[in-house]
Design an enzyme around this catalytic site. Structure first.
Site, PDB file in Angstrom:
ATOM      1  N   LYS A   1      -9.452  -1.294  16.044  1.00 61.87           N
ATOM      2  CA  LYS A   1      -9.915  -2.265  14.885  1.00 61.87           C
ATOM      3  C   LYS A   1      -8.707  -3.276  14.480  1.00 61.87           C
ATOM      4  O   LYS A   1      -8.797  -4.490  14.315  1.00 61.87           O
ATOM      5  CB  LYS A   1     -10.223  -1.472  13.606  1.00 61.87           C
ATOM      6  CG  LYS A   1     -11.509  -0.622  13.921  1.00 61.87           C
ATOM      7  CD  LYS A   1     -11.892   0.381  12.642  1.00 61.87           C
ATOM      8  CE  LYS A   1     -12.818   1.142  12.922  1.00 61.87           C
ATOM      9  NZ  LYS A   1     -13.138   2.095  12.316  1.00 61.87           N
TER      10      LYS A   1
ATOM     11  N   GLN B   1     -11.055   5.916   6.950  1.00 61.35           N
ATOM     12  CA  GLN B   1     -11.444   6.208   8.071  1.00 61.35           C
ATOM     13  C   GLN B   1     -12.069   7.791   7.951  1.00 61.35           C
ATOM     14  O   GLN B   1     -11.250   8.613   7.668  1.00 61.35           O
ATOM     15  CB  GLN B   1     -10.345   6.435   9.259  1.00 61.35           C
ATOM     16  CG  GLN B   1     -10.908   6.677  10.631  1.00 61.35           C
ATOM     17  CD  GLN B   1     -11.932   5.673  11.457  1.00 61.35           C
ATOM     18  OE1 GLN B   1     -11.605   4.330  10.939  1.00 61.35           O
ATOM     19  NE2 GLN B   1     -12.481   6.037  12.335  1.00 61.35           N
TER      20      GLN B   1
ATOM     21  N   ASP C   1     -17.713  -1.017   5.625  1.00 63.75           N
ATOM     22  CA  ASP C   1     -18.457   0.063   6.279  1.00 63.75           C
ATOM     23  C   ASP C   1     -19.745   0.041   5.843  1.00 63.75           C
ATOM     24  O   ASP C   1     -20.426   0.774   6.622  1.00 63.75           O
ATOM     25  CB  ASP C   1     -17.625   1.356   6.025  1.00 63.75           C
ATOM     26  CG  ASP C   1     -16.660   1.952   6.983  1.00 63.75           C
ATOM     27  OD1 ASP C   1     -16.728   1.576   8.159  1.00 63.75           O
ATOM     28  OD2 ASP C   1     -15.839   2.382   6.677  1.00 63.75           O
TER      29      ASP C   1
HETATM   30  N1  GUN Z   1     -15.297   7.361  11.903  1.00 63.92           N
HETATM   31  C1  GUN Z   1     -16.269   7.098  12.777  1.00 63.92           C
HETATM   32  N2  GUN Z   1     -16.698   5.893  12.771  1.00 63.92           N
HETATM   33  C2  GUN Z   1     -16.551   5.121  11.637  1.00 63.92           C
HETATM   34  C3  GUN Z   1     -16.542   4.013  11.065  1.00 63.92           C
HETATM   35  O1  GUN Z   1     -17.304   3.178  11.528  1.00 63.92           O
HETATM   36  N3  GUN Z   1     -16.123   3.833   9.903  1.00 63.92           N
HETATM   37  C4  GUN Z   1     -15.195   4.965   9.385  1.00 63.92           C
HETATM   38  N4  GUN Z   1     -14.493   4.489   7.948  1.00 63.92           N
HETATM   39  N5  GUN Z   1     -14.863   5.803   9.951  1.00 63.92           N
HETATM   40  C5  GUN Z   1     -15.512   6.033  11.139  1.00 63.92           C
END
Ligand code: GUN
Length: 293
Positions: A53, A97, A120
């Site tokens: 990211k 996350q 998200d």
């Molecule tokens: N864990 C796995 N995929 C994601 C995601 O798209 N966002 C977040 N915050 N955690 C994750």
């Protein structure tokens, strides 16, 4: 041989487009979009995803800051950290996350994030907006899957989409998006899960099959209809002594077997994963007031 749904290439194209939009609109006075991520503990796959990211943000020109909090962070301490970012007007997106350590209440944490910064799409307000067909943000993985399908001319409209997995991050939002009367929707959706009886009899009826369960190579060739479109969301590590890092990544489908029957397939890695990052970057820019189409 099936068509490979190349999420890596499509993600690169989307990110290049975002960079262009960012440069153009910043020159007209918009602020630099900024994403903050938070991680509690050192769960290694999370560290890898966050790095991806960060790389995408930096390449596009989106500001990025990562907070890595200790494993033993309490709810109160996390609330304090989230609240600070919520109040910082220079931050447009905040992503905590998943997964969090078991002593933290994940849903409560998702509710702490200011909905306007919830890139998200995990906050109940944003989930509700998605549900009624007026989304503020696109849930990253689900939207990435739909964009990948559409880019290759596979519109889910009218098709039978079978989603295996009902997670809050992928299965549930994808089911809603594919069902809604909107672009990339209008499918007939079946959601399967761990208590589904005779799963192969249902996956075999899918025109579009989306396994999102996290079970390495569980979906076998004979579980898939000839000519189906398969989007594999699973990212699983299996031990592999021939690799320097000691493991390789596989999806939820047995790729060789399924590829032989499918019309098209999104591989792991290089399918859905990179698309998730492209949609996240899109959300951050939208949150900062950019016109991203
Ligand atoms: N864990 C796995 N995929 C994601 C995601 O798209 N966002 C977040 N915050 N955690 C994750």
């Amino acid at each position: 041989m099936a068509t490979i749904l190349d999420g890596k290439a499509l993600s690169e194209k989307i990110r290049a487009g975002l960079k262009e939009k960012l440069d153009r609109q910043m020159s007209r006075g918009l602020p630099r979009p900024f994403l903050t991520t938070m991680q509690v503990g050192g769960y290694l796959p999370s560290t890898v995803y966050i790095r991806a990211k960060q790389r995408a943000c930096e390449e596009i020109g989106i500001g990025f800051r990562h907070y890595k909090l200790p494993e033993e962070t309490s709810m109160d301490q996390l609330r304090e950290a989230v609240s600070e970012v919520n109040q910082d007007s220079s931050v447009h997106g905040l992503l905590v996350q998943s997964p969090l350590p078991p002593h933290l209440d994940e849903i409560a944490v998702q509710r702490m994030v200011k909905p306007e910064k919830d890139v998200d799409c995990f906050h109940p307000e944003n989930v509700g907006l998605l549900y009624i067909g007026q989304p503020r943000f696109q849930p990253c993985t689900a939207a990435g899957i739909i964009e990948l399908l559409l880019a290759y001319g596979y519109d889910p409209a009218g098709k039978h989409a079978v989603i295996v997995g009902r997670s809050v991050i992928v299965g549930r939002p994808l089911a809603v998006m594919m069902m809604l009367k909107q672009r990339g929707g209008n499918a007939t959706v079946t959601v399967c899960h761990s208590l589904t009886r005779d799963l192969p009899s249902i996956t075999r009826r899918a025109d579009v099959l989306v396994p999102a369960i996290g079970a390495a190579e569980m979906i076998r060739g004979d579980w898939v209809k000839e000519g189906a479109i398969v989007v594999d969301v699973g990212i699983n590590r299996v031990p592999d002594a021939s690799k320097k890092r000691g493991y390789r990544l596989v999806g939820d489908v047995a790729f060789g077997e399924v590829e032989a029957r499918a019309e098209a397939i999104a591989p792991v890695p290089g399918g859905v994963g990179p698309m998730t990052v492209a949609i996240l970057a899109t959300n951050v820019m939208r949150s900062a007031g950019f016109d991203v189409g």
